[in-house]
Scaffold this active site. Sequence first.
Site, PDB file in Angstrom:
ATOM      1  N   ASP A 120     -12.351 -14.354  -5.634  1.00  0.00           N
ATOM      2  CA  ASP A 120     -11.877 -14.693  -6.986  1.00  0.00           C
ATOM      3  C   ASP A 120     -10.496 -14.085  -7.234  1.00  0.00           C
ATOM      4  O   ASP A 120     -10.063 -13.174  -6.516  1.00  0.00           O
ATOM      5  CB  ASP A 120     -12.876 -14.201  -8.050  1.00  0.00           C
ATOM      6  CG  ASP A 120     -13.087 -12.692  -8.010  1.00  0.00           C
ATOM      7  OD1 ASP A 120     -13.197 -12.151  -6.898  1.00  0.00           O
ATOM      8  OD2 ASP A 120     -13.120 -12.046  -9.079  1.00  0.00           O
ATOM      9  N   GLU A 133     -15.136 -10.013  -8.262  1.00  0.00           N
ATOM     10  CA  GLU A 133     -14.579  -8.658  -8.205  1.00  0.00           C
ATOM     11  C   GLU A 133     -13.699  -8.382  -9.412  1.00  0.00           C
ATOM     12  O   GLU A 133     -13.699  -7.281  -9.965  1.00  0.00           O
ATOM     13  CB  GLU A 133     -13.765  -8.481  -6.906  1.00  0.00           C
ATOM     14  CG  GLU A 133     -13.319  -7.050  -6.631  1.00  0.00           C
ATOM     15  CD  GLU A 133     -12.017  -6.647  -7.330  1.00  0.00           C
ATOM     16  OE1 GLU A 133     -11.745  -5.438  -7.436  1.00  0.00           O
ATOM     17  OE2 GLU A 133     -11.280  -7.556  -7.788  1.00  0.00           O
ATOM     18  N   GLU A 134     -12.954  -9.400  -9.831  1.00  0.00           N
ATOM     19  CA  GLU A 134     -12.001  -9.198 -10.934  1.00  0.00           C
ATOM     20  C   GLU A 134     -12.709  -9.070 -12.285  1.00  0.00           C
ATOM     21  O   GLU A 134     -12.072  -8.814 -13.296  1.00  0.00           O
ATOM     22  CB  GLU A 134     -10.969 -10.337 -10.981  1.00  0.00           C
ATOM     23  CG  GLU A 134     -10.096 -10.460  -9.727  1.00  0.00           C
ATOM     24  CD  GLU A 134      -9.071  -9.338  -9.559  1.00  0.00           C
ATOM     25  OE1 GLU A 134      -9.046  -8.408 -10.371  1.00  0.00           O
ATOM     26  OE2 GLU A 134      -8.296  -9.405  -8.590  1.00  0.00           O
ATOM     27  N   ASP A 154     -12.687  -2.119   2.599  1.00  0.00           N
ATOM     28  CA  ASP A 154     -12.486  -3.081   1.510  1.00  0.00           C
ATOM     29  C   ASP A 154     -10.993  -3.146   1.178  1.00  0.00           C
ATOM     30  O   ASP A 154     -10.188  -2.379   1.724  1.00  0.00           O
ATOM     31  CB  ASP A 154     -13.287  -2.624   0.277  1.00  0.00           C
ATOM     32  CG  ASP A 154     -13.425  -3.716  -0.792  1.00  0.00           C
ATOM     33  OD1 ASP A 154     -12.965  -4.845  -0.569  1.00  0.00           O
ATOM     34  OD2 ASP A 154     -14.019  -3.427  -1.855  1.00  0.00           O
TER      35      ASP A 154
HETATM   36  C1  LIG Z   1       0.498   9.501  -3.631  1.00  0.00           C
HETATM   37  C2  LIG Z   1       1.061   8.176  -3.363  1.00  0.00           C
HETATM   38  C3  LIG Z   1       2.407   8.096  -3.902  1.00  0.00           C
HETATM   39  C4  LIG Z   1       3.059   7.049  -4.106  1.00  0.00           C
HETATM   40  C5  LIG Z   1       2.577   5.655  -3.918  1.00  0.00           C
HETATM   41  C6  LIG Z   1       3.547   4.829  -4.597  1.00  0.00           C
HETATM   42  C7  LIG Z   1       3.343   3.675  -5.063  1.00  0.00           C
HETATM   43  C8  LIG Z   1       2.072   2.879  -4.958  1.00  0.00           C
HETATM   44  C9  LIG Z   1       2.396   1.469  -5.216  1.00  0.00           C
HETATM   45  C10 LIG Z   1       1.543   0.502  -5.208  1.00  0.00           C
HETATM   46  C11 LIG Z   1       0.095   0.632  -4.980  1.00  0.00           C
HETATM   47  C12 LIG Z   1      -0.349  -0.505  -4.114  1.00  0.00           C
HETATM   48  C13 LIG Z   1      -1.481  -1.117  -4.181  1.00  0.00           C
HETATM   49  C14 LIG Z   1      -2.498  -0.782  -5.151  1.00  0.00           C
HETATM   50  C15 LIG Z   1      -2.664  -1.863  -6.138  1.00  0.00           C
HETATM   51  C16 LIG Z   1      -3.795  -2.284  -6.569  1.00  0.00           C
HETATM   52  C17 LIG Z   1      -5.056  -1.587  -6.361  1.00  0.00           C
HETATM   53  C18 LIG Z   1      -5.930  -2.190  -5.339  1.00  0.00           C
HETATM   54  C19 LIG Z   1      -7.012  -2.869  -5.585  1.00  0.00           C
HETATM   55  C20 LIG Z   1      -7.417  -3.214  -6.925  1.00  0.00           C
HETATM   56  C21 LIG Z   1      -8.180  -4.512  -6.977  1.00  0.00           C
HETATM   57  C22 LIG Z   1      -8.338  -4.890  -8.425  1.00  0.00           C
HETATM   58  O1  LIG Z   1      -7.434  -5.435  -8.997  1.00  0.00           O
HETATM   59  N1  LIG Z   1      -9.501  -4.586  -8.999  1.00  0.00           N
HETATM   60  C23 LIG Z   1      -9.753  -4.717 -10.422  1.00  0.00           C
HETATM   61  C24 LIG Z   1     -11.224  -4.491 -10.672  1.00  0.00           C
HETATM   62  C25 LIG Z   1     -11.550  -4.589 -12.124  1.00  0.00           C
HETATM   63  C26 LIG Z   1     -11.857  -5.785 -12.693  1.00  0.00           C
HETATM   64  C27 LIG Z   1     -12.151  -5.865 -14.045  1.00  0.00           C
HETATM   65  C28 LIG Z   1     -12.114  -4.748 -14.816  1.00  0.00           C
HETATM   66  C29 LIG Z   1     -11.830  -3.570 -14.234  1.00  0.00           C
HETATM   67  C30 LIG Z   1     -11.543  -3.477 -12.887  1.00  0.00           C
HETATM   68  C31 LIG Z   1      -8.958  -3.635 -11.126  1.00  0.00           C
HETATM   69  O2  LIG Z   1      -8.929  -2.491 -10.694  1.00  0.00           O
HETATM   70  O3  LIG Z   1      -8.362  -3.963 -12.168  1.00  0.00           O
HETATM   71 ZN   LIG Z   2      -8.516  -7.378  -5.524  1.00  0.00          ZN
HETATM   72 ZN   LIG Z   3      -7.109  -7.750  -8.504  1.00  0.00          ZN
END
Ligand SMILES: CC/C=C\C/C=C\C/C=C\C/C=C\C/C=C\C/C=C\CCC(=O)N[C@@H](Cc1ccccc1)C(=O)O
Ligand SMILES: [Zn+2]
Ligand SMILES: [Zn+2]
Length: 479
Positions: free
Chosen positions: A101, A166-167, A193
Amino acid sequence: MLVHNKWRIIRLLTLVGLSLLLVLLILFIVVMSRTFTLKENLGLQFAQWENTTIISADIIFPNVFSSSLVKHEVVGNYSHLFTVLGTDPELVPYMLLAHIDVVPANEVDGWEAPPFSAKELNGFIYGRGTIDNKQCVMGILQAVEYLLERGYVPRRGFYIGLGHDEEVYGYNGAVNIAKVLKSGGVKLQYILDEGLAVMDGIITGLNGPAALIGVSEKGQATVKLSASTRLGHSSMPPKENSIGILAAAITRLEESPMPRLFGYGPEQSTFEHLAHKFQFPLRFMMSNLWLFNPLLSRVMERRPDMNAFVRTTTAVTMFNSGVKVNVLPSHAEAFVNLRIHPAQTLQEVLDLIKSTISDNRVKLELVDGFDSLPISSYDEQSFGYQIIKKTLLDMFPQVTVAPSICIGNTDSRHYMDLTQDIYRFNPTWLRPGEPERIHGINERMSVQNYEEIVLFYFQLIQESDIRILPPSHTGQHEL
Ligand SMILES: CC/C=C\C/C=C\C/C=C\C/C=C\C/C=C\C/C=C\CCC(=O)N[C@@H](Cc1ccccc1)C(=O)O
Ligand SMILES: [Zn+2]
Ligand SMILES: [Zn+2]
């Protein structure tokens, strides 16, 4: 008399015949109208297919869907669970997760290509989900397809879970896949994951790219705030109404960020692993976080993506109120989404919100929330971590691998009863300006990186066949 009867019989037969004809005619009309509707529907479906080129998965991945080694189940109506048999039942299986999704997307927001077109522009595939998380869905299935095509038979069995919600918290997809596995008594060696990525030029001062593997993820709180005041004519307003009361509460929340906690969670380890890649004086500071935490936190908090590692973040994401320009709003409500730093608990965050708002007229309700997730192992004996690390270093020797905390939440939290070791990492390269594309506009994936993603899973599956890790003194590169 006889003639009279004869005419009566003829009249009766004609009547019956005509009635039959009428019934047949009605039946014909009903059947034809249904046929036309069906045809129109099919026509519509075909039209949609022509526009979006929907091809069913068993055509793209014929081996995955026909191999006797792979069992495919649909779970919770739309999610998918694949069980891939291994030849050695002694080896504890592992699991690869991704989700099918996506969050919504609107072309009018400024997309260079329609968000559901998967159009290729200058070597990039544009589309919602290309880096969250279709790249992993397709990457995993493509890797398995190639392996099966080459006659590969895994030694260690594994599962693939593709969630469909997931979203929106994963309560129907991931939760039910985990239930299926749990009811079968499945235990997993590790889970991989979605999550963090290969950061290239993103971490200020770091020489070379860093692959950050999420060994934990932040907690979360979604809080509904609301205020209610008297309905009435806008020409006779009271001093404050529901909108003003709620807006003031939200301003207080935004103006009082949660405390800086950088260095009190897994980020301490992240920088210990990365320290040697920083230039002096940053290298010295990273190696002595106990002393430089306050200074580093103040620098990092200026950038939203870095700030996410420093504290519990507060984001007001929805605000609703008012029905008409001349009617006083009786009710205002807002949703605040907080991502909880591991050094804080959900309860502490809720208490802080309450004391910051400090207004009894504002009602607080917890919609959903959980603490940050347990930290998975990442030492030399950690099977999953070392397999992921080796796969990465074999492909990208220039990368520094470090444990970190995933700032978003993933389906993997629903699998906690099945394993102790959950890793959140996408083999996706993120360069400056690209993190903003996640859930944003112009989300895209380079064709080159997609090929690398397929190769990553292709290699990882084979690496996971090793029975035990070699002794740690043989070093990170020599599994
Ligand atoms: C210490 C490190 C120092 C510096 C790092 C610098 C920058 C980092 C930059 C970017 C990070 C990169 C990727 C991370 C981004 C996204 C997170 C990953 C997965 C999340 C998936 C997601 O979107 N899940 C939803 C789940 C959700 C759905 C509905 C309601 C709540 C949650 C979410 O988390 O929103
Ligand atoms: Zn995701
Ligand atoms: Zn997402």
